[in-house]
Design a protein around this motif. Structure first.
Motif, PDB file in Angstrom:
ATOM      1  N   GLY A  93       0.790  -1.219   0.000  1.00 54.72           N
ATOM      2  CA  GLY A  93       0.000   0.000   0.000  1.00 54.72           C
ATOM      3  C   GLY A  93       0.825   1.274   0.000  1.00 54.72           C
ATOM      4  N   CYS A  94       2.126   1.165  -0.049  1.00 53.26           N
ATOM      5  CA  CYS A  94       3.014   2.330  -0.065  1.00 53.26           C
ATOM      6  C   CYS A  94       3.721   2.407  -1.416  1.00 53.26           C
ATOM      7  CB  CYS A  94       4.032   2.241   1.074  1.00 53.26           C
ATOM      8  SG  CYS A  94       3.264   1.971   2.700  1.00 53.26           S
ATOM      9  N   ARG A  95       4.235   3.578  -1.750  1.00 57.34           N
ATOM     10  CA  ARG A  95       4.867   3.782  -3.051  1.00 57.34           C
ATOM     11  C   ARG A  95       6.259   4.353  -2.866  1.00 57.34           C
ATOM     12  NH1 ARG A  95       1.010   7.219  -6.707  1.00 57.34           N
ATOM     13  NH2 ARG A  95       2.113   6.141  -8.401  1.00 57.34           N
ATOM     14  N   SER A  96       7.112   4.053  -3.835  1.00 59.75           N
ATOM     15  CA  SER A  96       8.489   4.537  -3.760  1.00 59.75           C
ATOM     16  C   SER A  96       8.530   6.060  -3.864  1.00 59.75           C
ATOM     17  CB  SER A  96       9.342   3.919  -4.869  1.00 59.75           C
ATOM     18  OG  SER A  96       8.846   4.261  -6.154  1.00 59.75           O
ATOM     19  N   ALA A  97       9.464   6.666  -3.153  1.00 58.64           N
ATOM     20  CA  ALA A  97       9.564   8.119  -3.136  1.00 58.64           C
ATOM     21  C   ALA A  97       9.997   8.670  -4.487  1.00 58.64           C
ATOM     22  CB  ALA A  97      10.545   8.568  -2.045  1.00 58.64           C
ATOM     23  N   ARG A  98      10.757   7.889  -5.238  1.00 54.02           N
ATOM     24  CA  ARG A  98      11.225   8.348  -6.544  1.00 54.02           C
ATOM     25  C   ARG A  98      10.682   7.458  -7.652  1.00 54.02           C
ATOM     26  NH1 ARG A  98      17.254   6.251  -7.867  1.00 54.02           N
ATOM     27  NH2 ARG A  98      16.306   6.410  -9.929  1.00 54.02           N
ATOM     28  N   LEU A  99      10.756   7.954  -8.867  1.00 58.62           N
ATOM     29  CA  LEU A  99      10.286   7.218 -10.031  1.00 58.62           C
ATOM     30  C   LEU A  99      11.371   6.285 -10.549  1.00 58.62           C
ATOM     31  CD1 LEU A  99       8.534  10.164 -11.901  1.00 58.62           C
ATOM     32  CD2 LEU A  99       7.384   8.293 -10.708  1.00 58.62           C
ATOM     33  N   PHE A 100      10.942   5.146 -11.096  1.00 53.86           N
ATOM     34  CA  PHE A 100      11.861   4.186 -11.694  1.00 53.86           C
ATOM     35  C   PHE A 100      11.318   3.774 -13.066  1.00 53.86           C
ATOM     36  CE2 PHE A 100      12.542   3.752  -7.163  1.00 53.86           C
ATOM     37  CZ  PHE A 100      13.918   3.631  -7.047  1.00 53.86           C
ATOM     38  N   ARG A 101      12.231   3.323 -13.901  1.00 60.09           N
ATOM     39  CA  ARG A 101      11.836   2.709 -15.166  1.00 60.09           C
ATOM     40  C   ARG A 101      12.540   1.363 -15.256  1.00 60.09           C
ATOM     41  NH1 ARG A 101      12.499   4.886 -21.363  1.00 60.09           N
ATOM     42  NH2 ARG A 101      10.844   3.583 -22.256  1.00 60.09           N
ATOM     43  N   PRO A 102      12.063   0.373 -14.497  1.00 61.92           N
ATOM     44  CA  PRO A 102      12.786  -0.898 -14.361  1.00 61.92           C
ATOM     45  C   PRO A 102      12.715  -1.758 -15.619  1.00 61.92           C
ATOM     46  CG  PRO A 102      10.672  -1.025 -13.255  1.00 61.92           C
ATOM     47  CD  PRO A 102      10.815   0.399 -13.717  1.00 61.92           C
ATOM     48  N   ASN A 103      13.730  -2.611 -15.778  1.00 56.21           N
ATOM     49  CA  ASN A 103      13.702  -3.621 -16.833  1.00 56.21           C
ATOM     50  C   ASN A 103      12.712  -4.708 -16.458  1.00 56.21           C
ATOM     51  OD1 ASN A 103      15.717  -2.423 -18.443  1.00 56.21           O
ATOM     52  ND2 ASN A 103      17.325  -3.365 -17.212  1.00 56.21           N
ATOM     53  N   GLN A 104      12.098  -5.329 -17.489  1.00 54.86           N
ATOM     54  CA  GLN A 104      11.140  -6.402 -17.276  1.00 54.86           C
ATOM     55  C   GLN A 104      11.518  -7.586 -18.159  1.00 54.86           C
ATOM     56  OE1 GLN A 104       7.607  -4.422 -18.543  1.00 54.86           O
ATOM     57  NE2 GLN A 104       7.483  -3.094 -16.742  1.00 54.86           N
TER      58      GLN A 104
END
Length: 212
Positions: A149-160
């Motif tokens: 229910g929590c979100r990361s403070a910064r944005l990411f563009r992870p590999n999948q």
């Protein structure tokens, strides 16, 4: 100590892991003495490893033995920790956020313990084109990682990881671990280790990932 320092023309070649330190007179560089080795004014102990020369009952301070000094008082032997770490286990979920773990003694107590990290191999509910396993795909746009229910403070563009066309599963081949700060709706903040995929591979042995 001599009135004039006379040192060899070349610095000493110390064995791997042994520091080169000034001698007791501050004249020449010498190879530092190690745990339980003889020491003296001209043969200093390796202070980088917390060792000091313990002269014991030698009141003249001429001959001693390298010991580790403990701030609480008294001399104590140094226990060298041989680091042992298993590989990270496969992610517990085929899509979305799961957990991966390993066993390691890379800690202050040199004690085998379980270490966990969050992991996500691919998002849920998203169709991925085949033949994309070895070429990892990045998320279409920067996003915030979600956990409990929590979100990361910064944005990411992870590999999948994508999919394989021959019945094998597409699983991470190389990963790295990143410390990520999460922020909850009530303002609580906490940090978790998170797996970041670097490359993927097709395999028949992927545990729960074979369900994909």
């Amino acid at each position: 100590c001599p009135a004039v320092c006379l040192c060899p023309g070349t610095p000493p070649r110390c064995p791997p892991g042994v520091s080169s330190v000034p001698d007791g007179c501050g004249c020449c560089k010498v190879c530092a003495r190690q745990l339980n080795e003889d020491c003296g004014p001209g043969l200093p102990c390796d202070h980088h490893k917390g060792l000091e020369c313990n002269y014991g009952n030698d009141l003249q301070g001429a001959h001693g033995i390298c010991r580790a000094w403990r701030s609480a008082g008294g001399w104590s032997p140094v226990r060298r920790c041989v680091v042992q770490t298993t590989d990270w286990s496969p992610c517990s979920r085929t899509c979305g956020m799961g957990v991966s773990s390993r066993i390691t003694n890379d800690n202050a107590q040199c004690k085998l313990d379980r270490e966990a990290r969050l992991c996500s191999v691919r998002p849920c509910g998203q169709r991925l084109a085949p033949l994309q396993c070895t070429r990892t795909q990045k998320a279409p746009e920067p996003l915030r990682l979600s956990y409990a229910g929590c979100r990361s403070a910064r944005l990411f563009r992870p590999n999948q990881c994508g999919q394989c066309v021959d019945g094998r599963c597409c699983a991470p081949q190389r990963t790295r671990t990143l410390a990520v700060l999460f922020v909850c709706p009530d303002g609580e903040r906490f940090e978790r280790a998170v797996m970041m995929v670097q490359s993927c591979k097709c395999s028949f042995e992927c545990g729960p990932l074979n369900d994909v």
